[in-house]
Scaffold this active site. Structure first.
Site, short mmCIF file in Angstrom:
data_model
loop_
_atom_site.label_atom_id
_atom_site.label_comp_id
_atom_site.label_asym_id
_atom_site.label_seq_id
_atom_site.Cartn_x
_atom_site.Cartn_y
_atom_site.Cartn_z
CG ASP A 132 12.73 -25.69 15.72
OD1 ASP A 132 13.57 -26.39 15.23
OD2 ASP A 132 12.15 -25.28 14.41
CG ASP A 435 1.41 -26.70 5.88
OD1 ASP A 435 1.10 -25.48 5.26
OD2 ASP A 435 1.38 -26.25 7.15
#
Ligand SMILES: *[C@@H]1O[C@H](CO)[C@@H](O)[C@H](O)[C@H]1NC(C)=O
Ligand SMILES: CC(=O)N[C@H]1CO[C@H](CO)[C@@H](O)[C@@H]1O
Length: 508
Positions: A132, A435
């Site tokens: 990223d 998550d």
């Protein structure tokens, strides 16, 4: 037919129940005392105390659901081997990294090497690194890694070494006594140290030398001045496992190795790690499309080369395997402070509460060290008649350039606009700890999950070692948890799990 895994009750349940009962009596007595001793003056303080005691008492009661009857799983990989041999499904492994300064590429590469070196048919293994930071330094490090893997993988196989992260292995292993083994050990160690030195010096200087950049077409992606916040999608297949020429120095096939940096533009929100994971799900779907996806943080190396086979014992079990959406492993650390003063080993969560939730249909997904069924992660609802196609996967490539172009088009900023990505498909957006919510949503769609905490840790990471780091981590964890209070509808029809989740988040 013999099961591929067993579920046992965790010992000490009776003792714990006795302990909990005495605590419960204690809480009741405290509340009785409050109720019968209302002071004439200082009512505000009394009310404050009462409110606090009521809240902590209630909170304590709901935590019991996760601690009351924990269980433990045990996988039988020899039965798996006897039943399936090497006829095993393909596996995609996702590693996410974000910043070459705070996550040194040389350590990320040690993780990548430990994953490539799994004891698993290499043609069925596909390792994806999402960067990223969109950094040429990380790409360079991965390119070096793809060359070093040709020495490292056969070395691991020949001497059956553990753990297979070269950094961890060379830091703890003694020199072999056999002279031939010693020669090879020293040779590989030398290669590894030289590679690490080259990567580290590139990171220090902040650029990749020109004479190296001509070696791979991928470096040209950075010719246009791409920076971490503004760049085109980059997908480079560094090793194509389907290519017969991609072999190690003993002629064995290598696992596929892919570098991905999804497109970043200042005007589009990137949704942090969840966005990267979703881009990886799509990119991998045109490169390998394996039925199993494993994801691990870049600082957690594999400490056991048999973990994939172990996890498959759950998915391939004939009786209940078809219900399992993910297999979660605990976060273990090798860098504990003396006496564990910051509680970083997460013993209560790892040893008791995750096992406790397993009794009620499955643990939460904690974002690392987890094996997913691709279909469940992509939004499929569990139905009794669903049969997984374990042989699925892309067997032949239509040319690397074509595949890369197609993959790039799936990693653009605009691809997800007006789609269900980030909502019904893939990891959920809108929360720093995406998550846990993603795991709960999978449970909502009817799937179960499994928690596996083998005696020998499957994944080992580095824990925060200072007060400041620990506080920062807990702040991050707890910030993500407000959302869970705010959206009970996400946990539709699962009140117990909802309580468990809120409880766990307030624990952080
Ligand atoms: C990692 O694996 C080794 C065996 O190779 C084992 O001795 C060690 O305890 C494991 N680490 C942890 C944190 O469990
Ligand atoms: C790799 C790593 O982060 N090692 C750390 C382990 O913990 C000690 C202190 O307890 C640090 O000094 C190391 O840097």
């Amino acid at each position: 037919m013999e099961r591929l895994f067993a579920t046992e009750k965790l010992g000490g349940r009776a003792l714990y129940k006795l302990h909990a009962t005495t605590l419960f009596v204690g809480i009741c007595l405290v509340l009785c005392y409050r109720a019968t001793h209302v002071p004439a003056a200082g009512r505000a303080a009394w009310l404050g105390m009462l409110a606090a005691e009521l809240w902590f008492g209630f909170y304590w009661v709901i935590t019991q659901s996760a601690r009351w009857c924990p269980s433990r799983r045990c996988a039988f990989k020899d039965r798996l081997a006897a039943r399936y041999g090497e006829r095993l499904p393909c596996v995609d492994i996702f590693v996410c990294t974000a910043d070459p300064q705070s996550e040194p590429p040389s350590l990320v590469m040690a993780t990548v090497l430990s994953l490539m070196a799994y004891n698993y048919p290499p043609e069925k293994l596909n390792v994806y690194l999402s960067d990223d930071g969109g950094s040429i330094l990380t790409f360079y490090a991965l390119w070096e890694t793809s060359a070093f893997a040709k020495h490292w993988l056969p070395f691991c196989r020949r001497y059956k070494i553990e753990p297979r992260s070269p950094a961890a292995y060379f830091a703890q292993s003694d020199k072999p006594s056999d002279p031939r083994a010693l020669e090879e050990w020293s040779f590989v160690k030398g290669l590894y140290e030289e590679m690490t030195e080259r990567i580290d010096s590139a990171v220090r200087s902040g650029k990749v030398p020109e004479q190296i950049r001509v070696n791979h077409k991928g470096f040209s992606e950075w010719n246009t001045g791409a920076n971490s916040k503004d760049h085109q999608p980059i997908v480079q297949i560094l090793i194509d496992g389907k290519d017969r020429d991609a072999v190690d120095n003993e002629g064995n096939v290598l696992p596929t190795l892919v570098y991905m940096a999804r497109e970043k533009r200042p005007q589009y929100h990137h949704n942090f790690k969840a966005g990267a994971m979703n881009a990886l799900i799509r990119v991998s779907s045109v490169i390998s499309n394996s039925p199993i996806i494993m994801n691990v943080d870049c600082d957690m190396y594999s400490n056991n080369s048999d973990s994939i086979r172990e996890a498959l014992c759950f998915f391939l079990d004939e009786e209940t395997g078809h219900k399992i959406a993910f297999v979660q492993y605990p976060q273990n650390y090798n860098n504990m402070t003396k006496n564990n003063i910051y509680g970083n080993s997460l013993n209560v969560i790892n040893k008791v509460e995750m096992g406790g939730m397993d009794t009620w249909g499955g643990p939460l997904y904690i974002g690392t060290g987890c094996f997913h069924r691709r279909e469940a992660l992509c939004g499929r609802t569990f139905t009794k008649d669903y049969k997984e196609d374990w042989d699925r996967g892309i067997k032949t490539q239509q040319g690397i350039d074509l595949t890369e172009e197609k993959a790039k088009s799936l990693a653009t900023c605009t691809y997800e606009l007006n789609t269900q990505w980030g909502n019904e498909i893939g990891l959920k957006y809108g929360c720093p700890v995406e998550d846990v919510i993603t795991g709960l949503a999978i449970h909502c769609r009817g799937w179960n999950s499994v928690y596996n905490d083998p005696p020998r840790a499957a994944f080992v990471g580095v824990a925060p070692t200072t007060m400041a780091q620990t506080i920062l981590q807990h702040k991050r964890w707890s910030e993500g948890c407000h959302i869970k209070w705010a959206t009970p509808s996400m946990v539709c029809g699962h009140p117990t799990r909802y309580l468990l989740c809120t409880m766990l988040s307030s624990l952080h």
